[in-house]
Design a protein around this motif. Structure first.
Motif, PDB file in Angstrom:
ATOM      1  N   LYS A 199       0.847  -1.198   0.000  1.00 10.08           N
ATOM      2  CA  LYS A 199       0.000   0.000   0.000  1.00 10.08           C
ATOM      3  C   LYS A 199       0.885   1.253   0.000  1.00 10.08           C
ATOM      4  O   LYS A 199       1.600   1.505   0.973  1.00 10.08           O
ATOM      5  N   ALA A 200       0.835   2.015  -1.093  1.00  2.00           N
ATOM      6  CA  ALA A 200       1.651   3.231  -1.170  1.00  2.00           C
ATOM      7  C   ALA A 200       1.190   4.115  -2.316  1.00  2.00           C
ATOM      8  O   ALA A 200       0.733   3.621  -3.357  1.00  2.00           O
ATOM      9  N   ASP A 251      -0.704  13.402  -0.560  1.00  3.90           N
ATOM     10  CA  ASP A 251      -0.918  12.019  -0.120  1.00  3.90           C
ATOM     11  C   ASP A 251       0.244  11.094  -0.488  1.00  3.90           C
ATOM     12  O   ASP A 251       0.245   9.919  -0.103  1.00  3.90           O
ATOM     13  N   VAL A 252       1.239  11.607  -1.224  1.00  8.66           N
ATOM     14  CA  VAL A 252       2.406  10.774  -1.561  1.00  8.66           C
ATOM     15  C   VAL A 252       3.126  10.371  -0.278  1.00  8.66           C
ATOM     16  O   VAL A 252       3.490  11.221   0.542  1.00  8.66           O
ATOM     17  N   ASN A 253       3.324   9.079  -0.112  1.00  3.94           N
ATOM     18  CA  ASN A 253       4.034   8.595   1.077  1.00  3.94           C
ATOM     19  C   ASN A 253       5.207   7.681   0.723  1.00  3.94           C
ATOM     20  O   ASN A 253       5.749   6.989   1.580  1.00  3.94           O
ATOM     21  N   ALA A 254       5.594   7.685  -0.564  1.00  2.00           N
ATOM     22  CA  ALA A 254       6.748   6.889  -0.984  1.00  2.00           C
ATOM     23  C   ALA A 254       7.380   7.517  -2.214  1.00  2.00           C
ATOM     24  O   ALA A 254       6.681   7.980  -3.123  1.00  2.00           O
ATOM     25  N   PHE A 255       8.712   7.542  -2.238  1.00  2.00           N
ATOM     26  CA  PHE A 255       9.469   8.055  -3.376  1.00  2.00           C
ATOM     27  C   PHE A 255      10.461   6.995  -3.843  1.00  2.00           C
ATOM     28  O   PHE A 255      11.030   6.252  -3.029  1.00  2.00           O
ATOM     29  N   TYR A 256      10.663   6.986  -5.153  1.00  5.43           N
ATOM     30  CA  TYR A 256      11.702   6.147  -5.763  1.00  5.43           C
ATOM     31  C   TYR A 256      12.579   7.052  -6.612  1.00  5.43           C
ATOM     32  O   TYR A 256      12.102   7.746  -7.503  1.00  5.43           O
ATOM     33  N   GLY A 257      13.892   7.072  -6.313  1.00  5.89           N
ATOM     34  CA  GLY A 257      14.840   7.860  -7.092  1.00  5.89           C
ATOM     35  C   GLY A 257      15.744   6.942  -7.887  1.00  5.89           C
ATOM     36  O   GLY A 257      16.344   6.029  -7.323  1.00  5.89           O
ATOM     37  N   ALA A 275      15.363  13.274   0.155  1.00  8.07           N
ATOM     38  CA  ALA A 275      15.515  13.201   1.614  1.00  8.07           C
ATOM     39  C   ALA A 275      15.567  14.588   2.243  1.00  8.07           C
ATOM     40  O   ALA A 275      14.996  14.819   3.320  1.00  8.07           O
ATOM     41  N   LYS A 276      16.237  15.526   1.580  1.00  5.61           N
ATOM     42  CA  LYS A 276      16.320  16.894   2.118  1.00  5.61           C
ATOM     43  C   LYS A 276      14.927  17.505   2.257  1.00  5.61           C
ATOM     44  O   LYS A 276      14.622  18.179   3.251  1.00  5.61           O
ATOM     45  N   VAL A 277      14.090  17.285   1.244  1.00  4.62           N
ATOM     46  CA  VAL A 277      12.742  17.856   1.259  1.00  4.62           C
ATOM     47  C   VAL A 277      11.867  17.152   2.284  1.00  4.62           C
ATOM     48  O   VAL A 277      11.106  17.799   3.017  1.00  4.62           O
ATOM     49  N   VAL A 278      11.969  15.848   2.362  1.00  6.89           N
ATOM     50  CA  VAL A 278      11.177  15.091   3.338  1.00  6.89           C
ATOM     51  C   VAL A 278      11.508  15.547   4.759  1.00  6.89           C
ATOM     52  O   VAL A 278      10.603  15.725   5.594  1.00  6.89           O
ATOM     53  N   GLU A 302       6.908   9.122   8.039  1.00  4.97           N
ATOM     54  CA  GLU A 302       5.735   8.717   7.262  1.00  4.97           C
ATOM     55  C   GLU A 302       5.981   8.658   5.760  1.00  4.97           C
ATOM     56  O   GLU A 302       5.052   8.388   4.990  1.00  4.97           O
ATOM     57  N   THR A 303       7.212   8.882   5.324  1.00  7.25           N
ATOM     58  CA  THR A 303       7.524   8.855   3.892  1.00  7.25           C
ATOM     59  C   THR A 303       8.667   7.881   3.625  1.00  7.25           C
ATOM     60  O   THR A 303       9.757   8.021   4.176  1.00  7.25           O
TER      61      THR A 303
END
Length: 337
Positions: free
Chosen positions: A172-173, A232-238, A248-251, A259-260
């Motif tokens: 779930k993401a 509502d974005v709770n996951a990033f892929y770089g 990571a800096k923005v989070v 939560e991300t």
């Protein structure tokens, strides 16, 4: 009219001045570019040793410095000359011009990427037309006349990143992808592999794909914009080495560390620090040192007339905080000068 000795003095001075300027220009050209008569210069300087050129996507990128380390280690072992030259920041036009200069210098072999099919396949084929073998590294150009490829299976790397995210997020993401380049073949494969890995997960949605141009600043800018547009974005892929760092800096700025979820690529020192802090949850590990080392060994075999495999994939895996420290360190640590 000046006496004859004055005319001789002035004439000699002008000749000396022109000669000095010409020599200065010649030296500068030899330092900053390949001369047209490169083969003769190389042979004289190295007593008929092989002369290989490694052209990376970015000269000062820590990932490529690890590739350089491995390549130079192999060059020392084999007694060949290796030049490491490329754009300071990713620039396809400059990259292609450097390939052309290396080919014009009649080097014995070129190691480089096949970043885009449109530009790099013709460029590699032009090098092959000069009977100079090309080994692609990190990013393949399989439709070109390159002799061999060594590096990550980029589709597989993206796929295992997608599976890691799905497992860690329990299927779930709401995901945003930031990629180094929308046009570079290896970045496209990493995105496609990730998409295929999560496409059957009903609880996972990919809501944005943005481009960072392989810079921390633009990765951060795109992450900021995404979070503003898609809170509502709770996951990033770089998909490139600098993307997860910018994310990571923005989070952290949004105070959303807990939560991300972030999964990135490679093990730059900043990436490892964020991994240890928990801001980055996971990263895909490649073997840049091994790529450089094996590419030079492979090129030496090629110019000696020995057969080499068309494709050699180096190891790729996902690591998390509990997997630190990584060994062997040569694939992950850049030596300071």
């Amino acid at each position: 009219m000046h006496p004859w000795w004055k005319r001789l003095f002035y004439g000699g001075g002008i000749v000396a001045l022109i000669g000095s300027a010409s020599f200065t220009a010649y030296c500068a050209w030899n330092v900053y570019a390949y001369p047209n008569e490169g083969k003769e210069r190389t042979t004289a300087a190295t007593e008929d040793r092989y002369h290989f050129v490694l052209v990376p996507e970015e000269l000062d990128n820590d990932y490529w410095r690890l590739v350089e380390k491995g390549a130079k280690a192999a060059a020392r072992e084999l007694g060949v000359d290796l030049e490491y030259i490329g754009p300071r920041q990713a620039n396809i036009g400059e990259h292609l011009r450097i390939l052309e200069k290396a080919a014009a210098a009649k080097v014995d072999g070129i190691i480089t990427q096949g970043l885009t099919e449109k530009e790099f396949v013709p460029a590699i084929n032009r090098v092959a037309d000069k009977n100079i073998p090309v080994v692609t590294i990190d990013t393949d150009a399989p439709t070109s006349r390159r002799t061999a490829y060594i590096g990550t299976d980029n589709y597989y790397a993206g796929f295992i990143a997608g599976r890691a995210l799905a497992e860690d997020m329990h299927g779930k993401a709401t995901v945003a992808i930031i990629t180094g380049s929308l046009t570079a073949a290896h970045q496209q494969l990493r995105v496609r592999g990730f998409q295929d890995a999560v496409k059957h997960e009903k609880g996972i949605r990919i809501v944005a794909i943005e481009e960072s141009h392989i810079t921390r600043v633009q990765a951060a800018e795109k992450a900021y914009t995404i979070l503003k547009k898609h809170p509502d974005v709770n996951a990033f892929y770089g998909t490139s080495a600098l993307d997860a760092i910018g994310i990571a800096k923005v989070v952290e700025r949004f105070r959303r560390e807990g939560e991300t979820y972030i999964i990135g690529f490679d093990t730059l020192p900043e990436t490892i620090r964020y991994l240890q802090k928990g801001t980055i949850a996971a990263t895909v590990v490649q073997e840049p040192y091994e790529m450089g080392y094996k590419a030079v060994k492979m090129m030496a075999d090629i110019v000696a007339g020995r057969d080499v495999p068309a494709v050699t994939n180096t190891e790729t895996k996902v690591i998390r905080k509990e997997d630190l420290p990584l060994r062997p360190a040569r694939n992950y640590e850049v030596e300071t000068p």
